[in-house]
Write an enzyme that holds these catalytic residues in place. Structure first.
Site, mmCIF file in Angstrom:
data_model
loop_
_atom_site.group_PDB
_atom_site.id
_atom_site.type_symbol
_atom_site.label_atom_id
_atom_site.label_comp_id
_atom_site.label_asym_id
_atom_site.label_seq_id
_atom_site.Cartn_x
_atom_site.Cartn_y
_atom_site.Cartn_z
ATOM 1 N N HIS A 173 37.877 50.951 50.919
ATOM 2 C CA HIS A 173 38.846 51.112 52.002
ATOM 3 C C HIS A 173 38.517 52.459 52.660
ATOM 4 O O HIS A 173 37.894 53.323 52.050
ATOM 5 C CB HIS A 173 40.270 51.047 51.440
ATOM 6 C CG HIS A 173 40.663 49.640 51.067
ATOM 7 N ND1 HIS A 173 41.481 48.868 51.844
ATOM 8 C CD2 HIS A 173 40.291 48.866 50.026
ATOM 9 C CE1 HIS A 173 41.618 47.670 51.282
ATOM 10 N NE2 HIS A 173 40.902 47.640 50.167
ATOM 11 N N ASN A 228 40.031 48.221 55.203
ATOM 12 C CA ASN A 228 38.719 48.230 54.559
ATOM 13 C C ASN A 228 37.685 48.829 55.505
ATOM 14 O O ASN A 228 37.901 48.907 56.718
ATOM 15 C CB ASN A 228 38.271 46.796 54.271
ATOM 16 C CG ASN A 228 39.107 46.127 53.218
ATOM 17 O OD1 ASN A 228 40.246 45.734 53.481
ATOM 18 N ND2 ASN A 228 38.577 46.013 52.032
ATOM 19 N N ARG A 276 41.548 37.693 54.106
ATOM 20 C CA ARG A 276 42.373 37.885 52.907
ATOM 21 C C ARG A 276 42.894 39.322 52.820
ATOM 22 O O ARG A 276 44.088 39.573 52.958
ATOM 23 C CB ARG A 276 41.559 37.493 51.655
ATOM 24 C CG ARG A 276 42.385 37.342 50.397
ATOM 25 C CD ARG A 276 42.745 38.640 49.705
ATOM 26 N NE ARG A 276 41.596 39.447 49.322
ATOM 27 C CZ ARG A 276 41.692 40.704 48.908
ATOM 28 N NH1 ARG A 276 42.871 41.290 48.800
ATOM 29 N NH2 ARG A 276 40.604 41.401 48.616
ATOM 30 N N ASP A 277 42.013 40.292 52.621
ATOM 31 C CA ASP A 277 42.468 41.679 52.431
ATOM 32 C C ASP A 277 43.114 42.180 53.725
ATOM 33 O O ASP A 277 44.077 42.953 53.694
ATOM 34 C CB ASP A 277 41.280 42.578 52.037
ATOM 35 C CG ASP A 277 41.690 43.754 51.155
ATOM 36 O OD1 ASP A 277 42.890 44.069 51.097
ATOM 37 O OD2 ASP A 277 40.808 44.364 50.526
ATOM 38 N N HIS A 335 33.442 47.849 47.342
ATOM 39 C CA HIS A 335 34.604 47.469 48.158
ATOM 40 C C HIS A 335 35.358 48.757 48.499
ATOM 41 O O HIS A 335 36.139 49.269 47.707
ATOM 42 C CB HIS A 335 35.470 46.517 47.317
ATOM 43 C CG HIS A 335 36.712 46.019 47.971
ATOM 44 N ND1 HIS A 335 36.841 44.725 48.447
ATOM 45 C CD2 HIS A 335 37.914 46.593 48.210
ATOM 46 C CE1 HIS A 335 38.062 44.539 48.931
ATOM 47 N NE2 HIS A 335 38.736 45.663 48.795
ATOM 48 N N CYS A 392 46.463 47.091 50.869
ATOM 49 C CA CYS A 392 47.070 46.355 49.767
ATOM 50 C C CYS A 392 48.558 46.632 49.788
ATOM 51 O O CYS A 392 48.978 47.788 49.717
ATOM 52 C CB CYS A 392 46.464 46.773 48.430
ATOM 53 S SG CYS A 392 47.290 45.957 47.051
HETATM 54 P P1 HMG Z 1 55.058 37.180 37.718
HETATM 55 O O1 HMG Z 1 56.337 37.211 38.465
HETATM 56 O O2 HMG Z 1 54.912 38.034 36.487
HETATM 57 O O3 HMG Z 1 54.646 35.662 37.372
HETATM 58 O O4 HMG Z 1 53.910 37.580 38.762
HETATM 59 P P2 HMG Z 1 54.984 34.766 36.110
HETATM 60 O O5 HMG Z 1 53.700 34.388 35.476
HETATM 61 O O6 HMG Z 1 56.048 35.442 35.270
HETATM 62 O O7 HMG Z 1 55.618 33.470 36.798
HETATM 63 C C1 HMG Z 1 56.872 33.533 37.489
HETATM 64 C C2 HMG Z 1 56.969 32.339 38.405
HETATM 65 O O8 HMG Z 1 55.957 32.456 39.423
HETATM 66 C C3 HMG Z 1 56.703 30.991 37.739
HETATM 67 O O9 HMG Z 1 57.498 30.023 38.432
HETATM 68 C C4 HMG Z 1 55.252 30.706 38.035
HETATM 69 O O10 HMG Z 1 54.912 29.330 38.058
HETATM 70 C C5 HMG Z 1 55.134 31.278 39.434
HETATM 71 P P3 HMG Z 1 58.831 29.427 37.769
HETATM 72 O O11 HMG Z 1 58.358 28.847 36.450
HETATM 73 O O12 HMG Z 1 59.725 30.621 37.587
HETATM 74 O O13 HMG Z 1 59.291 28.449 38.809
HETATM 75 N N1 HMG Z 1 53.750 31.702 39.686
HETATM 76 C C6 HMG Z 1 53.021 31.317 40.743
HETATM 77 N N2 HMG Z 1 53.290 30.519 41.791
HETATM 78 C C7 HMG Z 1 52.282 30.315 42.686
HETATM 79 N N3 HMG Z 1 51.057 30.860 42.562
HETATM 80 C C8 HMG Z 1 50.747 31.676 41.531
HETATM 81 C C9 HMG Z 1 51.772 31.921 40.581
HETATM 82 N N4 HMG Z 1 51.792 32.656 39.443
HETATM 83 C C10 HMG Z 1 52.999 32.515 38.907
HETATM 84 N N5 HMG Z 1 49.531 32.190 41.411
HETATM 85 C C11 HMG Z 1 51.625 37.444 39.504
HETATM 86 C C12 HMG Z 1 52.547 37.709 38.332
HETATM 87 C C13 HMG Z 1 50.208 37.799 39.086
HETATM 88 C C14 HMG Z 1 51.706 35.972 39.873
HETATM 89 C C15 HMG Z 1 52.087 38.313 40.698
HETATM 90 O O14 HMG Z 1 52.129 39.642 40.271
HETATM 91 C C16 HMG Z 1 51.200 38.215 41.908
HETATM 92 O O15 HMG Z 1 51.141 37.173 42.550
HETATM 93 N N6 HMG Z 1 50.493 39.311 42.272
HETATM 94 C C17 HMG Z 1 49.561 39.323 43.376
HETATM 95 C C18 HMG Z 1 49.601 40.623 44.129
HETATM 96 C C19 HMG Z 1 48.560 40.614 45.215
HETATM 97 O O16 HMG Z 1 48.170 39.581 45.724
HETATM 98 N N7 HMG Z 1 48.085 41.831 45.606
HETATM 99 C C20 HMG Z 1 47.074 41.987 46.618
HETATM 100 C C21 HMG Z 1 45.723 41.523 46.189
HETATM 101 S S1 HMG Z 1 44.853 42.702 45.169
HETATM 102 C C22 HMG Z 1 44.030 43.731 46.299
HETATM 103 O O17 HMG Z 1 44.292 43.687 47.468
HETATM 104 C C23 HMG Z 1 42.932 44.636 45.801
HETATM 105 C C24 HMG Z 1 41.534 44.160 46.180
HETATM 106 O O18 HMG Z 1 41.385 44.054 47.587
HETATM 107 C C25 HMG Z 1 40.471 45.140 45.636
HETATM 108 C C26 HMG Z 1 40.769 46.588 45.979
HETATM 109 O O19 HMG Z 1 40.949 46.922 47.156
HETATM 110 O O20 HMG Z 1 40.817 47.360 45.016
HETATM 111 C C27 HMG Z 1 41.227 42.792 45.571
HETATM 112 MG MG MG Z 2 40.958 45.715 48.948
#
Ligand code: HMG
Ligand code: MG
Length: 308
Positions: free
Chosen positions: A219, A259, A24-25, A217, A250
């Site tokens: 990096h 990581n 995933r990450d 966690h 990320c």
């Molecule tokens: P948004 O554009 O504000 O979403 O994104 P929305 O709620 O306004 O919805 C817009 C459209 O997207 C809608 O469709 C929803 O149904 C659809 P429409 O009605 O227009 O046809 N939608 C989705 N479709 C599929 N799956 C979903 C989903 N949600 C809404 N889940 C949102 C907001 C949170 C979805 C977006 O910002 C997002 O997906 N962000 C994820 C970013 C990400 O994955 N970043 C990396 C992971 S975090 C990380 O790596 C850190 C970590 O490792 C820890 C660390 O290191 O600190 C965990």
């Molecule tokens: Mg991470």
């Protein structure tokens, strides 16, 4: 030399659970989109190496992270033993619906400790992110799922600089109140140093979140991840997130690199006689295989040393 010399040290746990985040990450941050069959094979090899918790993918918006848009297809292709925990990242109810349809048993919600990263990573704010998480966690718990909570930018943020410790604790404690069984403290951009780690763990304890609920966690951007991990183990943490080969980052955090590499962690834990259940040679082979698929060498120092 294939193994470190075993010399135990006081004040450390007998056993550590490794929460593997490479699929995933790691893969969320690769510029190439990896074929679903390759991802499935990578996960199988990690499990064969003895990893029992593998975060497999994310049910985030596929336009935000196209690398993991095949989440449902990947889970359908996996046949993991029941004893293996295979959590997935879920940000909101739409993501939960997709995860439930794929029969997952465990999800991870990911919160930001800073305003800027909440905007960049979740299109939300520090407060509003909870409007997304609250119903998602409630529904997940009533469906019988386990819910982990991440807090990102715990030790520094590329846009805001230093992050107040109270702000981190407030976000994390709220996730625990909502029902997260475990909190993973994310050093998203790899800037933390050991004093910060101890201070954060103590601040959580003072707020009623004991060390038994905490995972770390790190990096490894600034080469501090192993030192920080050892510090956390001395403070009583027994769950450590890491990524095979040191894959990771990320896409929404400037300057986030890989990581902590799982192999680098295992070398240290094997040397200290801390049990993990992981076979280092098999894990190195899995990372070398994955690096071949990605067409670039693994960043893990231990993989480089052992595979050379
Ligand atoms: P948004 O554009 O504000 O979403 O994104 P929305 O709620 O306004 O919805 C817009 C459209 O997207 C809608 O469709 C929803 O149904 C659809 P429409 O009605 O227009 O046809 N939608 C989705 N479709 C599929 N799956 C979903 C989903 N949600 C809404 N889940 C949102 C907001 C949170 C979805 C977006 O910002 C997002 O997906 N962000 C994820 C970013 C990400 O994955 N970043 C990396 C992971 S975090 C990380 O790596 C850190 C970590 O490792 C820890 C660390 O290191 O600190 C965990
Ligand atoms: Mg991470």
């Amino acid at each position: 030399m294939r193994k470190p010399q075993l010399v135990r040290a006081d004040g450390l746990p007998d056993r550590v659970t490794i929460y593997e985040v490479g699929p995933r990450d790691g893969l969320q941050n690769e510029s190439a989109i990896v074929d679903v069959a390759v991802k499935a094979e990578f996960i199988r090899r990690l499990v064969d190496a003895g990893l029992t918790t593998v975060e497999t993918t994310s049910f985030v918006h596929p336009k935000w992270v196209p690398q993991l848009a095949d989440a449902a297809e990947l889970l359908a292709a996996l046949e993991l033993p029941d004893a293996v925990r295979a959590p997935v990242l879920v940000p909101n109810e739409r993501g939960l619906d997709r995860a439930l349809a794929a029969n997952v048993r465990e999800i991870a919600i990911f919160a930001s400790a800073t305003e800027t990263f909440a905007a960049k990573n979740l299109n939300s704010t520090l407060d509003d992110q909870f409007a997304m998480f609250t119903p998602t966690i409630q529904r997940a718990l009533s469906a019988g799922l386990a819910v982990r909570g991440y807090v990102s930018m715990c030790y520094g943020d590329p846009w805001e600089g230093d992050v107040p410790i109270d702000q981190v604790v407030k976000v994390g404690a709220r996730l625990v109140e909502l029902g997260c069984h475990e909190l993973s403290l994310g050093d998203t951009i790899g800037v933390a140093t050991p004093g910060q780690v101890t201070a954060l763990i103590e601040a959580f304890a003072a707020a009623g979140v004991g060390v038994g609920k905490l995972a770390v966690h790190f990096h490894d951007t600034y080469g501090q991840a192993l030192a920080n991990t050892l510090t956390a183990l001395r403070a009583g943490v027994t769950t450590v997130d890491s990524s095979a080969g040191g894959l990771g980052g990320c896409p929404y955090a400037e300057s986030a690199t890989g990581n902590l590499a799982t192999e680098d962690l295992i070398w240290q834990l094997d040397g200290l006689g801390i049990e993990t259940g992981v076979d280092l040679d098999r894990l190195v082979a899995a990372s070398v295989w994955m690096a071949g698929q990605l067409g670039k060498p693994p960043v893990s120092r231990v993989v480089q040393a052992l595979a050379g």
